[in-house]
Design a protein around this motif. Sequence first.
Motif, PDB file in Angstrom:
ATOM      1  N   LEU A  99     -14.553  10.188  -5.424  1.00 11.82           N
ATOM      2  CA  LEU A  99     -16.011  10.196  -5.318  1.00 11.82           C
ATOM      3  C   LEU A  99     -16.648  10.049  -6.696  1.00 11.82           C
ATOM      4  CD1 LEU A  99     -16.573  13.069  -2.705  1.00 11.82           C
ATOM      5  CD2 LEU A  99     -16.387  10.608  -2.311  1.00 11.82           C
ATOM      6  N   ARG A 100     -15.801   9.819  -7.694  1.00 11.67           N
ATOM      7  CA  ARG A 100     -16.295   9.610  -9.064  1.00 11.67           C
ATOM      8  C   ARG A 100     -15.600   8.385  -9.636  1.00 11.67           C
ATOM      9  NH1 ARG A 100     -15.961  15.389 -12.028  1.00 11.67           N
ATOM     10  NH2 ARG A 100     -15.741  13.923 -13.766  1.00 11.67           N
ATOM     11  N   GLY A 101     -15.681   7.296  -8.901  1.00 12.68           N
ATOM     12  CA  GLY A 101     -14.987   6.080  -9.285  1.00 12.68           C
ATOM     13  C   GLY A 101     -15.707   5.291 -10.354  1.00 12.68           C
ATOM     14  N   PRO A 102     -15.143   4.133 -10.722  1.00  7.50           N
ATOM     15  CA  PRO A 102     -15.765   3.267 -11.727  1.00  7.50           C
ATOM     16  C   PRO A 102     -17.160   2.820 -11.310  1.00  7.50           C
ATOM     17  CG  PRO A 102     -13.503   2.591 -11.265  1.00  7.50           C
ATOM     18  CD  PRO A 102     -13.862   3.610 -10.230  1.00  7.50           C
ATOM     19  N   THR A 103     -17.900   2.295 -12.251  1.00  4.32           N
ATOM     20  CA  THR A 103     -19.280   1.888 -12.017  1.00  4.32           C
ATOM     21  C   THR A 103     -19.386   0.821 -10.932  1.00  4.32           C
ATOM     22  OG1 THR A 103     -19.877   2.406 -14.302  1.00  4.32           O
ATOM     23  CG2 THR A 103     -21.350   0.904 -13.095  1.00  4.32           C
ATOM     24  N   TRP A 104     -18.444  -0.129 -10.952  1.00  4.86           N
ATOM     25  CA  TRP A 104     -18.489  -1.233 -10.003  1.00  4.86           C
ATOM     26  C   TRP A 104     -17.764  -0.844  -8.726  1.00  4.86           C
ATOM     27  CZ3 TRP A 104     -21.394  -5.307  -9.455  1.00  4.86           C
ATOM     28  CH2 TRP A 104     -21.013  -6.328  -8.587  1.00  4.86           C
ATOM     29  N   TRP A 105     -18.470  -0.905  -7.601  1.00  3.79           N
ATOM     30  CA  TRP A 105     -17.878  -0.537  -6.316  1.00  3.79           C
ATOM     31  C   TRP A 105     -16.836  -1.563  -5.896  1.00  3.79           C
ATOM     32  CZ3 TRP A 105     -18.337  -3.258  -1.574  1.00  3.79           C
ATOM     33  CH2 TRP A 105     -17.823  -2.563  -0.458  1.00  3.79           C
ATOM     34  N   THR A 106     -15.698  -1.090  -5.433  1.00  2.00           N
ATOM     35  CA  THR A 106     -14.667  -1.974  -4.902  1.00  2.00           C
ATOM     36  C   THR A 106     -14.384  -1.587  -3.455  1.00  2.00           C
ATOM     37  OG1 THR A 106     -12.929  -0.519  -5.780  1.00  2.00           O
ATOM     38  CG2 THR A 106     -13.580  -2.411  -7.118  1.00  2.00           C
ATOM     39  N   PRO A 107     -14.139  -2.570  -2.583  1.00  2.00           N
ATOM     40  CA  PRO A 107     -13.941  -2.281  -1.161  1.00  2.00           C
ATOM     41  C   PRO A 107     -12.697  -1.437  -0.914  1.00  2.00           C
ATOM     42  CG  PRO A 107     -14.410  -4.612  -1.505  1.00  2.00           C
ATOM     43  CD  PRO A 107     -14.156  -4.018  -2.851  1.00  2.00           C
ATOM     44  N   SER A 108     -12.767  -0.603   0.100  1.00  2.00           N
ATOM     45  CA  SER A 108     -11.619   0.190   0.541  1.00  2.00           C
ATOM     46  C   SER A 108     -10.560  -0.755   1.108  1.00  2.00           C
ATOM     47  CB  SER A 108     -12.063   1.186   1.603  1.00  2.00           C
ATOM     48  OG  SER A 108     -12.875   0.539   2.571  1.00  2.00           O
ATOM     49  N   THR A 109      -9.296  -0.335   1.023  1.00  2.98           N
ATOM     50  CA  THR A 109      -8.209  -1.213   1.445  1.00  2.98           C
ATOM     51  C   THR A 109      -7.164  -0.472   2.273  1.00  2.98           C
ATOM     52  OG1 THR A 109      -6.952  -0.770  -0.575  1.00  2.98           O
ATOM     53  CG2 THR A 109      -8.417  -2.688  -0.597  1.00  2.98           C
ATOM     54  N   ALA A 110      -6.467  -1.254   3.080  1.00  4.74           N
ATOM     55  CA  ALA A 110      -5.267  -0.780   3.772  1.00  4.74           C
ATOM     56  C   ALA A 110      -4.217  -1.872   3.619  1.00  4.74           C
ATOM     57  CB  ALA A 110      -5.541  -0.507   5.246  1.00  4.74           C
ATOM     58  N   GLU A 111      -3.103  -1.523   2.987  1.00  9.57           N
ATOM     59  CA  GLU A 111      -2.037  -2.485   2.721  1.00  9.57           C
ATOM     60  C   GLU A 111      -0.791  -2.069   3.489  1.00  9.57           C
ATOM     61  OE1 GLU A 111      -1.203  -3.916  -1.425  1.00  9.57           O
ATOM     62  OE2 GLU A 111       0.706  -2.877  -1.041  1.00  9.57           O
ATOM     63  N   VAL A 112      -0.257  -2.987   4.273  1.00  8.27           N
ATOM     64  CA  VAL A 112       0.870  -2.685   5.150  1.00  8.27           C
ATOM     65  C   VAL A 112       2.061  -3.578   4.807  1.00  8.27           C
ATOM     66  CG1 VAL A 112       1.621  -2.450   7.549  1.00  8.27           C
ATOM     67  CG2 VAL A 112      -0.810  -2.220   6.975  1.00  8.27           C
ATOM     68  N   GLN A 113       3.208  -2.953   4.587  1.00  4.01           N
ATOM     69  CA  GLN A 113       4.448  -3.709   4.408  1.00  4.01           C
ATOM     70  C   GLN A 113       5.269  -3.595   5.693  1.00  4.01           C
ATOM     71  OE1 GLN A 113       5.606  -5.634   1.592  1.00  4.01           O
ATOM     72  NE2 GLN A 113       6.846  -6.316   3.334  1.00  4.01           N
ATOM     73  N   LEU A 114       5.664  -4.747   6.240  1.00  5.31           N
ATOM     74  CA  LEU A 114       6.441  -4.760   7.471  1.00  5.31           C
ATOM     75  C   LEU A 114       7.880  -5.201   7.199  1.00  5.31           C
ATOM     76  CD1 LEU A 114       3.323  -6.015   8.287  1.00  5.31           C
ATOM     77  CD2 LEU A 114       4.290  -5.374  10.484  1.00  5.31           C
ATOM     78  N   ARG A 115       8.766  -4.791   8.062  1.00  2.00           N
ATOM     79  CA  ARG A 115      10.180  -5.145   7.922  1.00  2.00           C
ATOM     80  C   ARG A 115      10.398  -6.605   8.314  1.00  2.00           C
ATOM     81  NH1 ARG A 115      12.991  -5.426  12.788  1.00  2.00           N
ATOM     82  NH2 ARG A 115      11.856  -4.667  14.614  1.00  2.00           N
ATOM     83  N   ALA A 116      11.580  -7.095   7.997  1.00  4.50           N
ATOM     84  CA  ALA A 116      11.935  -8.453   8.394  1.00  4.50           C
ATOM     85  C   ALA A 116      12.096  -8.513   9.909  1.00  4.50           C
ATOM     86  CB  ALA A 116      13.241  -8.869   7.720  1.00  4.50           C
ATOM     87  N   VAL A 117      11.430  -9.496  10.535  1.00  5.83           N
ATOM     88  CA  VAL A 117      11.535  -9.667  11.980  1.00  5.83           C
ATOM     89  C   VAL A 117      12.001 -11.092  12.278  1.00  5.83           C
ATOM     90  CG1 VAL A 117       9.790  -7.938  12.522  1.00  5.83           C
ATOM     91  CG2 VAL A 117       9.093 -10.305  12.163  1.00  5.83           C
ATOM     92  N   LEU A 118      12.781 -11.207  13.317  1.00  2.00           N
ATOM     93  CA  LEU A 118      13.315 -12.507  13.721  1.00  2.00           C
ATOM     94  C   LEU A 118      12.213 -13.376  14.309  1.00  2.00           C
ATOM     95  CD1 LEU A 118      15.853 -14.306  14.169  1.00  2.00           C
ATOM     96  CD2 LEU A 118      16.035 -13.214  16.438  1.00  2.00           C
ATOM     97  N   VAL A 119      12.147 -14.625  13.838  1.00  2.09           N
ATOM     98  CA  VAL A 119      11.211 -15.604  14.379  1.00  2.09           C
ATOM     99  C   VAL A 119      12.036 -16.640  15.132  1.00  2.09           C
ATOM    100  CG1 VAL A 119       9.409 -17.286  13.869  1.00  2.09           C
ATOM    101  CG2 VAL A 119       9.666 -15.254  12.414  1.00  2.09           C
ATOM    102  N   PRO A 120      12.070 -16.581  16.450  1.00  5.51           N
ATOM    103  CA  PRO A 120      12.924 -17.504  17.213  1.00  5.51           C
ATOM    104  C   PRO A 120      12.585 -18.964  16.917  1.00  5.51           C
ATOM    105  CG  PRO A 120      12.087 -15.755  18.617  1.00  5.51           C
ATOM    106  CD  PRO A 120      11.340 -15.656  17.330  1.00  5.51           C
ATOM    107  N   GLU A 121      13.613 -19.751  16.658  1.00  6.55           N
ATOM    108  CA  GLU A 121      13.447 -21.174  16.398  1.00  6.55           C
ATOM    109  C   GLU A 121      14.697 -21.884  16.901  1.00  6.55           C
ATOM    110  OE1 GLU A 121      12.379 -23.715  12.488  1.00  6.55           O
ATOM    111  OE2 GLU A 121      11.034 -22.049  12.955  1.00  6.55           O
ATOM    112  N   ALA A 122      14.561 -22.585  18.000  1.00  8.87           N
ATOM    113  CA  ALA A 122      15.710 -23.135  18.723  1.00  8.87           C
ATOM    114  C   ALA A 122      16.580 -24.044  17.860  1.00  8.87           C
ATOM    115  CB  ALA A 122      15.219 -23.893  19.955  1.00  8.87           C
TER     116      ALA A 122
END
Length: 413
Positions: A258-281
């Motif tokens: 609540l005492r951040g820098p002068t310039w407002w920066t947007p809130s973020t949510a960063e998600v890392q996902l595991r490797a998933v199989l992408v079917p490709e015949a």
Amino acid sequence: MAGIVSRLWEAFSPSNPPPKSADALRFGILGAATIAPLTLTNPAKTHPEVIVQAIAARDRAKAEKFAKANGIPEVKASYEELIDDPNIDCVLIPLPNALHFEWAVRAIRAGKHVLLEKPAVSNAQEAEALFRLPELSVPNAPVLLEAFHSRFYPSWIKFRSLINPDDVVSVKSASMIPWWGTSKSDIHFNYNLSGGSIMAMGTYNFAALRMLFGAEPEECISCNTHHYTDGEHHDCDWDFHATFRFPGGRIGEASSTLRGPTWWTPSTAEVQLRAVLVPEAELEKSGQEKFRIRKATLHGIVHGIFWHRIDLHDMFEVREKSTGRVVRTWTETNSEKAYTFAEAGADFAGLPSEASWMSFRHQLEQFVNRVKGRETTTWVDGNESIRQMRMIDLAYEKSGLGARPSSKFLGTL
């Protein structure tokens, strides 16, 4: 820039507000809080089934000033007079956190539907008592909603549709308010009013972690804060960084200031996902498999109408099926936005939505739907609000500051 200006102009000064229906819900507001215009009086302008009828505040002059500025016809002498008025159907409670529990209970017992500012209450004990009130379990019970407005916005709904919670490895969420946006005298820093940065902004970040993992934290591993130690401000954090362990050993991190820098920066949510199989015949015929490893980030998780962006960074690998050896890699990046449900994807295209609707307007839409007995497309139920407060308590206990104090009214139930 032109897009932002036109959206916000229409959001705050709608060019063609609809007429009010004969069966419009009449709202009263408890307290002349600065958030009330965003939460209710402004979005009510474009909702044909909502009339803001009355306001009450401890300071009568402040209530009258608020009523005049926001076109509210009645000023009540007290909170009690407002909730006892048979012409009032619904009550918005934007009071300081420590007063939420008492006045939500009183309003529900008076038969009013309640839109309750987040965080719903001061701690999990109050949440259990409030959301499990007997009055909420009877036929035609009042509707109670924790006003977690950001969860109703199209960008959040689109973002979640791009993520399978079972594939999430880690989540980081951050938010901030510039130093000039708060002062030590604010209710955010009053311990007896259940202040603190975790209560003020951190609750958004905690909700992001819980929604994206699709699970509850098993442990708060750490919670480091900077906090005041003097007078009424004691044990009120102005910033924090918390780490949680989720099922499967997955890690979620949340931070805010609540005492951040002068310039407002947007809130973020960063998600890392595991490797998933992408079917490709064709690849499978040659004994190979294609995998995608995605990092997804939502910028602007709180007030998406001002500005937001969904970034997708996908790394692809082609592996030999027999050995797992990686034979080829490349990356693809993409950015998307969703100011309306039509932009959120085909599954959401039929939902009512305008580019000028703020998250509060979307929230009001669903609140009215629930009160009117119609289907709601997004909702925050009582159990969800209880779980949210449990996570907040976990962080405060780990920090050493302790959960925010319970209202004396809790002891009267």
